[in-house]
Enzyme design. Structure first.
Site, PDB file in Angstrom:
ATOM      1  N   ALA A  33       0.803  -1.224   0.000  1.00  0.00           N
ATOM      2  CA  ALA A  33       0.000   0.000   0.000  1.00  0.00           C
ATOM      3  C   ALA A  33       0.836   1.273   0.000  1.00  0.00           C
ATOM      4  CB  ALA A  33      -0.937   0.001   1.207  1.00  0.00           C
ATOM      5  N   GLY A  89      -0.373   5.192   0.365  1.00  0.00           N
ATOM      6  CA  GLY A  89      -1.818   5.114   0.232  1.00  0.00           C
ATOM      7  C   GLY A  89      -2.480   5.930  -0.843  1.00  0.00           C
ATOM      8  N   GLY A  90      -1.729   6.402  -1.856  1.00  0.00           N
ATOM      9  CA  GLY A  90      -2.371   7.152  -2.927  1.00  0.00           C
ATOM     10  C   GLY A  90      -3.431   6.324  -3.634  1.00  0.00           C
ATOM     11  N   LYS A  91      -3.077   5.121  -4.004  1.00  0.00           N
ATOM     12  CA  LYS A  91      -4.044   4.251  -4.689  1.00  0.00           C
ATOM     13  C   LYS A  91      -5.073   3.688  -3.707  1.00  0.00           C
ATOM     14  CE  LYS A  91      -0.688   2.971  -8.262  1.00  0.00           C
ATOM     15  NZ  LYS A  91       0.493   3.626  -7.649  1.00  0.00           N
ATOM     16  N   ASP A  97       1.688  -2.871   4.424  1.00  0.00           N
ATOM     17  CA  ASP A  97       3.000  -2.400   3.970  1.00  0.00           C
ATOM     18  C   ASP A  97       4.051  -2.828   4.978  1.00  0.00           C
ATOM     19  OD1 ASP A  97       4.036  -0.464   1.671  1.00  0.00           O
ATOM     20  OD2 ASP A  97       5.269  -0.132   3.445  1.00  0.00           O
ATOM     21  N   CYS A 145       5.374   0.988 -11.949  1.00  0.00           N
ATOM     22  CA  CYS A 145       5.755   2.226 -12.636  1.00  0.00           C
ATOM     23  C   CYS A 145       7.088   1.986 -13.346  1.00  0.00           C
ATOM     24  CB  CYS A 145       5.829   3.405 -11.668  1.00  0.00           C
ATOM     25  SG  CYS A 145       6.880   3.135 -10.224  1.00  0.00           S
TER      26      CYS A 145
END
Length: 394
Positions: free
Chosen positions: A208, A211-213, A231, A328
């Site tokens: 996680a 926590g943006g997503k 996490d 990414c």
């Protein structure tokens, strides 16, 4: 940086990386002034010599002075790698990217596409916002910004994205403190859009981070259901908790653990969202210094870790449930290769079509999407959506 070092090497008898770090960086700054700024040559050279003395490198001041004056006299008369004979080195130097990254991208995308990716990485990234749809609509937030004299526009792809166009940090706005929006790249938002999360779902996010997503998943779910955010690092989960409070989200439960050995036996989830650790080669434009802190071995180490995480969480996907894998990264070894190996090992999983709400203008291929900086003006992302067969047991 690599271009500056390539030019400096033509006026130094040693390897640039063998110079003391202060001297190396002073030479880079001086050469940058000579080549890219309207600073007179005498001023750039004199200031560099003064900096060397202040840095305690008085013995190197003569070297600094001589190298920069020779570079100033040479002007544009310097040698570059041959474009046809050595395209890897040519792109690496002219676009200032690590040689190993350029070589891999040429192998995977071709010379022209590799160069376009590198050029896009050298452009400043846009600042993207994500509207908290639970508190305000995108049009209403745009109107509030306009009334306050701030510039923002609708995102190109993600349904809740805005492009921030004003000076200053959006983090300082009262609207941010009130939880009306978050700062999140549009590519990251599209990874969540690919998951197709629905209210009432049981969701696991084993990596996680901050926590943006995670918070976007909770917003899409209208804060209904259950999200277990895991996490390895407690400080990241603390940041996640603060974001949840700011955004008014209550369905997120956190757990500090290693994603490869989750203490969740007996649990099943409708959606497992794996935002895997990776080399970060897709976010070089947002973190330009990261390109110099990665080596070719990191992609191989990450590939092993990614496979271990996927194998660990596969058993937690409910029959008929969805597994989303994203990175990414723009390296196949962390993307397609990982997916292919996982599907060979876990035959109860198959590629699944993206939800109908996912932007039609982004080309999908066999349940995967690749976002490229030069094509989509986002960070580089790989997103795969898999479904577990209905008929399997635990």
């Amino acid at each position: 940086r690599l271009e500056l070092d390539h030019v400096l090497a033509q006026f130094i008898r040693y390897e640039v990386h063998d110079l003391d770090r202060p001297v190396r960086n002073i030479l880079r700054m001086g050469l940058y002034q000579l080549r890219y700024m309207r600073v007179p040559a005498y001023a750039a050279c004199d200031r560099a010599v003064e900096l060397a003395r202040r840095a305690g490198c008085r013995r190197a001041s003569g070297l600094v002075n001589g190298v920069l004056r020779n570079a100033a006299r040479a002007g544009s008369d310097v040698e570059y790698p041959d474009r046809d004979a050595d395209p890897v080195r040519w792109i690496a130097v002219t676009e200032s990217h690590p040689v190993w990254v350029v070589r891999r991208w040429i192998e995977e995308y071709g010379v022209q596409e590799a160069r376009r990716i590198c050029r896009a990485n050298n452009r400043p990234p846009s600042v993207n916002l994500r509207v908290n749809q639970r508190k305000i609509s995108r049009s209403e937030l745009l109107q509030r910004f306009a009334v306050a004299g701030m510039q923002a526009d609708c995102g190109r792809w993600a349904p809740h994205a805005l492009y921030w166009g004003s000076r200053g940090s959006p983090h300082a706005l009262q609207e941010y403190e009130d939880g009306l929006f978050s700062v999140q790249g549009e590519g990251s938002q599209l990874a969540v859009a690919a998951a197709g999360a629905q209210p009432g779902m049981r969701v696991l996010e084993p990596c996680a981070g901050r926590g943006g997503k995670t918070t976007y998943l909770a917003e899409v779910m209208d804060d209904q259901g259950e999200i277990t955010a895991v996490d390895l690092h407690e400080f990241k989960l603390d940041v996640l908790h603060r974001h949840c409070r700011r955004l008014g989200l209550r369905i997120v439960r956190t757990q500090q653990a290693d994603a490869r050995s989750l203490p969740l036996d007996g649990r099943e989830f409708d959606l497992v969202f794996v935002d895997a650790p990776c080399s970060g080669s897709g976010i070089f434009r947002r973190h330009p210094d990261a390109r110099w802190h990665r080596d070719e071995e990191i992609a191989e180490r990450m590939q092993k870790l990614q496979g271990e995480i996927l194998r660990a969480v596969a058993r937690l996907v409910a029959p008929g449930g969805i597994l989303v894998y994203c990175t990414c990264s723009l390296l196949a070894s962390e993307n397609e290769d990982v997916m292919d190996r996982f599907l060979q090992e876990q035959q109860e999983f198959c590629r699944d079509e993206f939800p109908g709400s996912f932007p039609a203008g982004i080309r999908q291929q066999s349940g995967t999407v690749k976002l490229l900086p030069h094509l989509h003006d986002t960070d580089g992302f790989f997103i795969a959506r898999l479904r577990r067969s209905e008929g399997v047991g635990k």
